[in-house]
Design a protein around this motif. Sequence first.
Motif, PDB file in Angstrom:
ATOM      1  N   GLY A 109       0.810  -1.216   0.000  1.00  0.00           N
ATOM      2  CA  GLY A 109       0.000   0.000   0.000  1.00  0.00           C
ATOM      3  C   GLY A 109       0.842   1.264   0.000  1.00  0.00           C
ATOM      4  N   THR A 110       0.222   2.327  -0.430  1.00  0.00           N
ATOM      5  CA  THR A 110       0.875   3.638  -0.384  1.00  0.00           C
ATOM      6  C   THR A 110       0.871   4.137   1.056  1.00  0.00           C
ATOM      7  OG1 THR A 110      -1.199   4.814  -0.717  1.00  0.00           O
ATOM      8  CG2 THR A 110       0.031   4.166  -2.709  1.00  0.00           C
ATOM      9  N   LEU A 111       1.630   5.186   1.298  1.00  0.00           N
ATOM     10  CA  LEU A 111       1.647   5.782   2.636  1.00  0.00           C
ATOM     11  C   LEU A 111       0.251   6.256   3.018  1.00  0.00           C
ATOM     12  CD1 LEU A 111       3.177   6.729   5.140  1.00  0.00           C
ATOM     13  CD2 LEU A 111       3.687   8.862   3.921  1.00  0.00           C
ATOM     14  N   SER A 112      -0.461   6.805   2.068  1.00  0.00           N
ATOM     15  CA  SER A 112      -1.825   7.264   2.307  1.00  0.00           C
ATOM     16  C   SER A 112      -2.726   6.103   2.740  1.00  0.00           C
ATOM     17  CB  SER A 112      -2.378   7.917   1.044  1.00  0.00           C
ATOM     18  OG  SER A 112      -3.729   8.254   1.214  1.00  0.00           O
ATOM     19  N   MET A 113      -2.600   4.955   2.078  1.00  0.00           N
ATOM     20  CA  MET A 113      -3.403   3.784   2.454  1.00  0.00           C
ATOM     21  C   MET A 113      -3.039   3.309   3.862  1.00  0.00           C
ATOM     22  SD  MET A 113      -3.471   1.511  -1.025  1.00  0.00           S
ATOM     23  CE  MET A 113      -4.396   0.176  -0.304  1.00  0.00           C
ATOM     24  N   LYS A 114      -1.751   3.309   4.160  1.00  0.00           N
ATOM     25  CA  LYS A 114      -1.311   2.863   5.486  1.00  0.00           C
ATOM     26  C   LYS A 114      -1.885   3.757   6.574  1.00  0.00           C
ATOM     27  CE  LYS A 114       2.916   0.823   3.699  1.00  0.00           C
ATOM     28  NZ  LYS A 114       4.357   0.947   3.533  1.00  0.00           N
ATOM     29  N   ILE A 115      -1.870   5.053   6.326  1.00  0.00           N
ATOM     30  CA  ILE A 115      -2.403   5.989   7.323  1.00  0.00           C
ATOM     31  C   ILE A 115      -3.921   5.879   7.408  1.00  0.00           C
ATOM     32  CG2 ILE A 115      -2.734   8.439   7.832  1.00  0.00           C
ATOM     33  CD1 ILE A 115       0.132   8.869   6.737  1.00  0.00           C
ATOM     34  N   ASN A 116      -4.597   5.949   6.273  1.00  0.00           N
ATOM     35  CA  ASN A 116      -6.060   5.958   6.262  1.00  0.00           C
ATOM     36  C   ASN A 116      -6.667   4.650   6.751  1.00  0.00           C
ATOM     37  OD1 ASN A 116      -6.196   8.571   5.276  1.00  0.00           O
ATOM     38  ND2 ASN A 116      -6.293   7.918   3.152  1.00  0.00           N
ATOM     39  N   ILE A 117      -6.140   3.547   6.299  1.00  0.00           N
ATOM     40  CA  ILE A 117      -6.769   2.265   6.612  1.00  0.00           C
ATOM     41  C   ILE A 117      -6.223   1.662   7.900  1.00  0.00           C
ATOM     42  CG2 ILE A 117      -7.202  -0.088   5.800  1.00  0.00           C
ATOM     43  CD1 ILE A 117      -7.176   1.069   2.933  1.00  0.00           C
ATOM     44  N   LEU A 118      -4.906   1.520   7.982  1.00  0.00           N
ATOM     45  CA  LEU A 118      -4.338   0.850   9.163  1.00  0.00           C
ATOM     46  C   LEU A 118      -4.389   1.750  10.397  1.00  0.00           C
ATOM     47  CD1 LEU A 118      -1.280  -0.994   7.569  1.00  0.00           C
ATOM     48  CD2 LEU A 118      -3.595  -1.846   7.966  1.00  0.00           C
ATOM     49  N   LEU A 119      -3.746   2.892  10.327  1.00  0.00           N
ATOM     50  CA  LEU A 119      -3.728   3.791  11.479  1.00  0.00           C
ATOM     51  C   LEU A 119      -5.127   4.334  11.777  1.00  0.00           C
ATOM     52  CD1 LEU A 119      -1.933   5.088  13.613  1.00  0.00           C
ATOM     53  CD2 LEU A 119      -1.540   6.973  12.018  1.00  0.00           C
ATOM     54  N   GLY A 120      -5.880   4.616  10.725  1.00  0.00           N
ATOM     55  CA  GLY A 120      -7.243   5.124  10.908  1.00  0.00           C
ATOM     56  C   GLY A 120      -8.129   4.164  11.679  1.00  0.00           C
ATOM     57  N   ASN A 121      -8.050   2.878  11.372  1.00  0.00           N
ATOM     58  CA  ASN A 121      -8.860   1.890  12.088  1.00  0.00           C
ATOM     59  C   ASN A 121      -8.456   1.769  13.548  1.00  0.00           C
ATOM     60  OD1 ASN A 121     -11.013   0.492  10.615  1.00  0.00           O
ATOM     61  ND2 ASN A 121      -9.400   0.086   9.132  1.00  0.00           N
ATOM     62  N   VAL A 122      -7.179   1.922  13.836  1.00  0.00           N
ATOM     63  CA  VAL A 122      -6.728   1.886  15.231  1.00  0.00           C
ATOM     64  C   VAL A 122      -7.228   3.127  15.959  1.00  0.00           C
ATOM     65  CG1 VAL A 122      -4.706   1.954  16.749  1.00  0.00           C
ATOM     66  CG2 VAL A 122      -4.716   0.432  14.766  1.00  0.00           C
ATOM     67  N   LEU A 123      -6.968   4.293  15.396  1.00  0.00           N
ATOM     68  CA  LEU A 123      -7.332   5.554  16.059  1.00  0.00           C
ATOM     69  C   LEU A 123      -8.840   5.722  16.215  1.00  0.00           C
ATOM     70  CD1 LEU A 123      -4.772   8.043  14.454  1.00  0.00           C
ATOM     71  CD2 LEU A 123      -4.694   6.954  16.718  1.00  0.00           C
ATOM     72  N   LEU A 124      -9.597   5.103  15.323  1.00  0.00           N
ATOM     73  CA  LEU A 124     -11.052   5.221  15.368  1.00  0.00           C
ATOM     74  C   LEU A 124     -11.640   4.690  16.673  1.00  0.00           C
ATOM     75  CD1 LEU A 124     -13.174   6.247  13.349  1.00  0.00           C
ATOM     76  CD2 LEU A 124     -13.423   3.913  12.547  1.00  0.00           C
ATOM     77  N   PHE A 125     -10.995   3.717  17.291  1.00  0.00           N
ATOM     78  CA  PHE A 125     -11.546   3.099  18.496  1.00  0.00           C
ATOM     79  C   PHE A 125     -10.814   3.493  19.779  1.00  0.00           C
ATOM     80  CE2 PHE A 125     -14.471   0.907  16.013  1.00  0.00           C
ATOM     81  CZ  PHE A 125     -15.305   0.139  16.810  1.00  0.00           C
ATOM     82  N   VAL A 126      -9.784   4.320  19.697  1.00  0.00           N
ATOM     83  CA  VAL A 126      -9.113   4.787  20.921  1.00  0.00           C
ATOM     84  C   VAL A 126     -10.105   5.514  21.836  1.00  0.00           C
ATOM     85  CG1 VAL A 126      -7.337   6.349  21.831  1.00  0.00           C
ATOM     86  CG2 VAL A 126      -6.798   4.809  19.932  1.00  0.00           C
ATOM     87  N   PRO A 127     -10.961   6.402  21.327  1.00  0.00           N
ATOM     88  CA  PRO A 127     -11.915   7.069  22.222  1.00  0.00           C
ATOM     89  C   PRO A 127     -12.869   6.094  22.925  1.00  0.00           C
ATOM     90  CG  PRO A 127     -11.782   8.231  20.144  1.00  0.00           C
ATOM     91  CD  PRO A 127     -11.025   6.947  19.969  1.00  0.00           C
ATOM     92  N   PHE A 128     -13.239   5.017  22.252  1.00  0.00           N
ATOM     93  CA  PHE A 128     -14.130   4.032  22.881  1.00  0.00           C
ATOM     94  C   PHE A 128     -13.454   3.404  24.095  1.00  0.00           C
ATOM     95  CE2 PHE A 128     -16.039  -0.162  23.414  1.00  0.00           C
ATOM     96  CZ  PHE A 128     -17.384   0.174  23.456  1.00  0.00           C
ATOM     97  N   GLY A 129     -12.219   2.951  23.919  1.00  0.00           N
ATOM     98  CA  GLY A 129     -11.489   2.339  25.021  1.00  0.00           C
ATOM     99  C   GLY A 129     -11.187   3.305  26.148  1.00  0.00           C
ATOM    100  N   PHE A 130     -11.150   4.595  25.836  1.00  0.00           N
ATOM    101  CA  PHE A 130     -10.870   5.623  26.831  1.00  0.00           C
ATOM    102  C   PHE A 130     -12.139   6.078  27.550  1.00  0.00           C
ATOM    103  CE2 PHE A 130     -10.211  10.119  27.956  1.00  0.00           C
ATOM    104  CZ  PHE A 130      -9.119   9.986  28.795  1.00  0.00           C
ATOM    105  N   LEU A 131     -13.200   6.351  26.798  1.00  0.00           N
ATOM    106  CA  LEU A 131     -14.414   6.930  27.384  1.00  0.00           C
ATOM    107  C   LEU A 131     -15.301   5.908  28.080  1.00  0.00           C
ATOM    108  CD1 LEU A 131     -15.385   9.404  24.527  1.00  0.00           C
ATOM    109  CD2 LEU A 131     -14.451   9.979  26.785  1.00  0.00           C
ATOM    110  N   LEU A 132     -15.390   4.697  27.561  1.00  0.00           N
ATOM    111  CA  LEU A 132     -16.266   3.699  28.160  1.00  0.00           C
ATOM    112  C   LEU A 132     -15.942   3.443  29.634  1.00  0.00           C
ATOM    113  CD1 LEU A 132     -18.648   1.761  27.748  1.00  0.00           C
ATOM    114  CD2 LEU A 132     -16.961   0.012  27.131  1.00  0.00           C
ATOM    115  N   PRO A 133     -14.680   3.271  30.022  1.00  0.00           N
ATOM    116  CA  PRO A 133     -14.400   3.057  31.445  1.00  0.00           C
ATOM    117  C   PRO A 133     -14.785   4.252  32.328  1.00  0.00           C
ATOM    118  CG  PRO A 133     -12.522   2.386  30.130  1.00  0.00           C
ATOM    119  CD  PRO A 133     -13.472   3.082  29.211  1.00  0.00           C
TER     120      PRO A 133
END
Length: 166
Positions: A67-91
């Motif tokens: 993948g391109t750098l854009s794909m790595k950021i958008n898909i891989l990093l984006g999917n990780v960052l998308l759920f950080v607030p859930f793991g932080f706010l739910l507790p």
Amino acid sequence: MSYLGEKTKKQKGYPFAGWLLFIYLIVLLYITLFAWNYGASLGNEGPGGRNYNLSPFYSIYRIYEYGTLSMKINILLGNVLLFVPFGFLLPFFRERFKTSKKAVRFMPVVFLATILSFFIEINQFIFTQRVANVDDVILNTSGAVIGFLLYRAIRGIVTRTSISIK
């Protein structure tokens, strides 16, 4: 004294967490079900549209390797960052309903993050022209774990220093 003459209890937990979690969930569902579509994360094997990947780490590997750098950021990093607030706010939200002072446990948060991610992937497959991908569940759950670790770190600092952020 309350309106009916009974004593009011001091609110416990973090009252802002419930509202932030609610807003986050609305934004999350909008992003994952209605917003943009990066197409299939399997490259030429899945050119977008209704696709699925049930092979763990397959699309992660392909995006990382090809993948391109854009794909790595958008898909891989984006999917990780998308759920950080859930793991932080739910507790923090959960603390409002606990009877003990012990920290919220790790496994229920991870379980709920996995279920939420699975729910999103199933709905992406059924109702949108998106890709249902087991790797997204893995990345989303990883993001929730990071969010939970941030929660534990902040809660530990607050508990040790007796600072109240309520």
